[in-house]
Design a protein around this motif. Sequence first.
Motif, PDB file in Angstrom:
ATOM      1  N   LEU A   1     -18.912  -2.040   0.929  1.00 36.48           N
ATOM      2  CA  LEU A   1     -19.704  -0.771   1.815  1.00 36.48           C
ATOM      3  C   LEU A   1     -18.430  -0.016   2.174  1.00 36.48           C
ATOM      4  N   GLY A   2     -17.674  -0.973   2.854  1.00 32.76           N
ATOM      5  CA  GLY A   2     -15.995  -0.020   3.958  1.00 32.76           C
ATOM      6  C   GLY A   2     -15.240  -0.182   3.344  1.00 32.76           C
ATOM      7  N   ALA A   3     -15.069  -0.619   1.800  1.00 34.62           N
ATOM      8  CA  ALA A   3     -14.101   0.297   0.590  1.00 34.62           C
ATOM      9  C   ALA A   3     -14.281   1.120  -0.013  1.00 34.62           C
ATOM     10  N   PHE A   4     -15.803   1.180   0.126  1.00 35.80           N
ATOM     11  CA  PHE A   4     -16.610   2.455  -0.279  1.00 35.80           C
ATOM     12  C   PHE A   4     -16.215   3.814   0.497  1.00 35.80           C
ATOM     13  N   SER A   5     -15.968   3.925   2.539  1.00 37.63           N
ATOM     14  CA  SER A   5     -15.865   4.627   2.982  1.00 37.63           C
ATOM     15  C   SER A   5     -14.015   4.697   2.773  1.00 37.63           C
ATOM     16  N   ALA A   6     -13.976   3.738   2.314  1.00 37.31           N
ATOM     17  CA  ALA A   6     -12.630   3.373   2.981  1.00 37.31           C
ATOM     18  C   ALA A   6     -12.041   5.004   1.365  1.00 37.31           C
ATOM     19  N   GLU A   7     -12.355   4.320  -0.054  1.00 43.91           N
ATOM     20  CA  GLU A   7     -12.401   5.426  -0.365  1.00 43.91           C
ATOM     21  C   GLU A   7     -12.544   6.889  -0.852  1.00 43.91           C
ATOM     22  N   LEU A   8     -13.652   6.913   0.237  1.00 42.46           N
ATOM     23  CA  LEU A   8     -13.914   7.894  -0.319  1.00 42.46           C
ATOM     24  C   LEU A   8     -13.030   9.510   1.252  1.00 42.46           C
ATOM     25  N   ILE A   9     -12.552   8.368   2.481  1.00 45.88           N
ATOM     26  CA  ILE A   9     -11.820   9.150   3.695  1.00 45.88           C
ATOM     27  C   ILE A   9     -10.176   9.127   2.632  1.00 45.88           C
ATOM     28  N   ALA A  10      -9.825   8.385   1.764  1.00 47.11           N
ATOM     29  CA  ALA A  10      -8.698   9.124   0.657  1.00 47.11           C
ATOM     30  C   ALA A  10      -8.443  10.061  -0.208  1.00 47.11           C
TER      31      ALA A  10
ATOM     32  N   TYR B   1     -12.057  -4.247   9.760  1.00 48.22           N
ATOM     33  CA  TYR B   1     -12.491  -5.993   9.347  1.00 48.22           C
ATOM     34  C   TYR B   1     -12.714  -6.241   7.897  1.00 48.22           C
ATOM     35  N   GLY B   2     -13.692  -5.948   7.851  1.00 49.13           N
ATOM     36  CA  GLY B   2     -14.611  -6.266   6.227  1.00 49.13           C
ATOM     37  C   GLY B   2     -13.608  -6.002   4.926  1.00 49.13           C
ATOM     38  N   LEU B   3     -13.121  -5.283   4.652  1.00 51.23           N
ATOM     39  CA  LEU B   3     -11.772  -4.830   3.772  1.00 51.23           C
ATOM     40  C   LEU B   3     -11.060  -6.300   3.464  1.00 51.23           C
ATOM     41  N   TRP B   4     -10.930  -6.927   4.001  1.00 55.71           N
ATOM     42  CA  TRP B   4      -9.977  -8.199   3.993  1.00 55.71           C
ATOM     43  C   TRP B   4     -10.113  -9.594   3.649  1.00 55.71           C
ATOM     44  N   GLY B   5     -11.390  -9.712   3.237  1.00 57.21           N
ATOM     45  CA  GLY B   5     -11.592 -10.741   2.725  1.00 57.21           C
ATOM     46  C   GLY B   5     -12.546 -10.834   1.867  1.00 57.21           C
ATOM     47  N   MET B   6     -12.522 -10.224   0.157  1.00 52.33           N
ATOM     48  CA  MET B   6     -12.830 -10.249  -0.852  1.00 52.33           C
ATOM     49  C   MET B   6     -12.120 -10.621  -1.963  1.00 52.33           C
ATOM     50  N   GLY B   7     -11.151 -11.214  -1.781  1.00 53.16           N
ATOM     51  CA  GLY B   7     -10.754 -11.610  -2.848  1.00 53.16           C
ATOM     52  C   GLY B   7      -9.126 -11.369  -2.968  1.00 53.16           C
ATOM     53  N   GLU B   8      -8.329 -12.146  -3.573  1.00 53.18           N
ATOM     54  CA  GLU B   8      -7.013 -11.132  -4.448  1.00 53.18           C
ATOM     55  C   GLU B   8      -6.691 -10.178  -4.840  1.00 53.18           C
ATOM     56  N   ALA B   9      -7.725  -9.482  -5.496  1.00 51.08           N
ATOM     57  CA  ALA B   9      -7.889  -8.153  -6.675  1.00 51.08           C
ATOM     58  C   ALA B   9      -7.848  -6.991  -5.505  1.00 51.08           C
ATOM     59  N   LYS B  10      -8.936  -7.560  -4.802  1.00 53.52           N
ATOM     60  CA  LYS B  10      -9.523  -6.415  -4.169  1.00 53.52           C
ATOM     61  C   LYS B  10      -8.586  -5.982  -3.408  1.00 53.52           C
ATOM     62  N   THR B  11      -8.421  -6.901  -2.869  1.00 53.78           N
ATOM     63  CA  THR B  11      -7.418  -6.824  -1.402  1.00 53.78           C
ATOM     64  C   THR B  11      -5.553  -6.283  -1.982  1.00 53.78           C
ATOM     65  N   ARG B  12      -5.456  -6.619  -3.334  1.00 54.47           N
ATOM     66  CA  ARG B  12      -4.427  -6.016  -3.670  1.00 54.47           C
ATOM     67  C   ARG B  12      -4.878  -4.185  -4.166  1.00 54.47           C
TER      68      ARG B  12
ATOM     69  N   VAL C   1      -6.200  -4.923  16.008  1.00 52.34           N
ATOM     70  CA  VAL C   1      -6.949  -5.967  17.569  1.00 52.34           C
ATOM     71  C   VAL C   1      -6.891  -7.001  17.235  1.00 52.34           C
ATOM     72  N   ALA C   2      -6.351  -7.921  16.216  1.00 53.78           N
ATOM     73  CA  ALA C   2      -6.131  -8.926  16.197  1.00 53.78           C
ATOM     74  C   ALA C   2      -7.453  -9.715  15.993  1.00 53.78           C
ATOM     75  N   PRO C   3      -8.766  -9.547  15.547  1.00 53.38           N
ATOM     76  CA  PRO C   3      -9.455 -10.109  15.847  1.00 53.38           C
ATOM     77  C   PRO C   3      -9.658 -11.302  15.543  1.00 53.38           C
ATOM     78  N   GLY C   4     -10.293 -12.485  16.446  1.00 52.32           N
ATOM     79  CA  GLY C   4     -10.929 -14.138  16.144  1.00 52.32           C
ATOM     80  C   GLY C   4     -11.567 -14.323  15.275  1.00 52.32           C
ATOM     81  N   THR C   5     -12.693 -12.931  14.893  1.00 54.83           N
ATOM     82  CA  THR C   5     -13.700 -13.919  14.049  1.00 54.83           C
ATOM     83  C   THR C   5     -13.927 -13.110  12.231  1.00 54.83           C
ATOM     84  N   ALA C   6     -12.736 -12.255  11.821  1.00 55.18           N
ATOM     85  CA  ALA C   6     -12.617 -11.854  10.345  1.00 55.18           C
ATOM     86  C   ALA C   6     -11.530 -12.428  10.374  1.00 55.18           C
ATOM     87  N   PRO C   7     -11.667 -11.954   8.865  1.00 56.78           N
ATOM     88  CA  PRO C   7     -10.250 -12.268   8.080  1.00 56.78           C
ATOM     89  C   PRO C   7      -9.012 -11.838   8.618  1.00 56.78           C
ATOM     90  N   ALA C   8      -7.906 -11.682   8.236  1.00 53.12           N
ATOM     91  CA  ALA C   8      -6.839 -11.526   8.615  1.00 53.12           C
ATOM     92  C   ALA C   8      -6.203 -10.917   7.887  1.00 53.12           C
TER      93      ALA C   8
END
Length: 421
Positions: A233-242, A260-271, A287-294
């Motif tokens: 869902l976050g990736a969908f919003s990012a694509e709409l914003i793009a 936060y939610g964009l970077w924990g979906m695997g290597e292909a999605k990250t790329r 903000v360097a959160p401690g509870t989400a994928p880096a």
Amino acid sequence: MATSSSAKTLIRDVRPWGGEPSDVTLDGGLIAAVVPRDPERQAAQESGSRTDPGTTVVEGRGRLLLPAFSDVHVHLDSTRLGLPFREHTGGPGVWNMMLNDRNNWRQAEAPIAERAATALGMMIARGTTRVRTFAQVDADCRLERFEAVAAARDRFRDAADVQIIAFPQAGLLREDGSAALLEQALREGADVMGGIDPCTLDRDPVRHLDIVFGLAEKYQVPVDIHLHEPGELGAFSAELIAERTRALGMEGQVTISHGYGLWGMGEAKTRHLVELFAGADFSTATVAPGTAPALPLQQLVEAGVRVGLGEDGQRDYWSPYGNADMLDRTWQLAFTHGFRADGLIEHCLAVATVGGASIMGALPRLAAVADRPGLDAGDPASLVVLDGETPAAAVMDRLPDRTVIHRGRVVADGLRLLSGR
């Protein structure tokens, strides 16, 4: 120690980015020269024979010289720094946290204008002279919080560059009149148009983005969108914003904050997402959160994506964390990424200084993980002199011996403000 921006300042015996000892001359708000320190010139300077009597001398004492910190994601309109510690009472989720803030912010021990000024002064004293802050605008507070942040910005206008984001924390569609209030804030001097979670909060991403980009285009300002939405869902919003960004020719003017939610979906999605960010020339603020994928920091910089760092809330009604010290947050960025190598820890310093400055348009973007710009002749003389054996050691130790310079003027020393009060 403070000087006018037209006077010269000599910073004597500092180590730019931890390099060799140097003398740095500032003139007209810019770095005029960086020259290696040599014993003969040192003796002449100390005797006074080669120092222009109109030049202010700052003793570096072998400390590090860095570009000043840039906090590009902070909420000065909700801070409680300087007030008694209070128990955290927020519930889960953005809307519940917003309601907790709404139910409490007026009952604070000091008015919001005073709190915003206190926090901004603390930030400057600790080395942050570039700030991009959110100011909540909604049916509850209307422009009260925006006006408080604007007053703090004006109070410290000679000690920091501050951009204000008109921010719809409660959404744009859930309460009548929200969009009109955001437009009023832009008319009254807000620098950036904000947005938030087009799908999960307002549940109408097309209409939400119509308003955000429509107002940004009308007032010719950049966009900064909070994106907490998870996964696809976050990736969908990012694509709409793009899509909106490219259609309006706004490449280079849009920031996605958090993500936060964009970077924990695997290597292909990250790329794919890194390529999306690079193609739309998004910047991103973490903000360097401690509870989400880096964040994939190394991939982002290699793709040319600008990354900045911020504190988010500062001991406010959303969170008990935050202390106005971006050196602490730099440590948190390195820690949450598991970095141990000096070069990667130094890259976190580059993100916290130059990375944010590039989002605000003050410095060029970082070109690589090993890039350490911002301290050459012609660069802005917004600097911080820090105690530390090396840049990585400075992040680990976070010592208080700091001298802060903005536009060629010393504005703070030893964590104490010298001007702008």
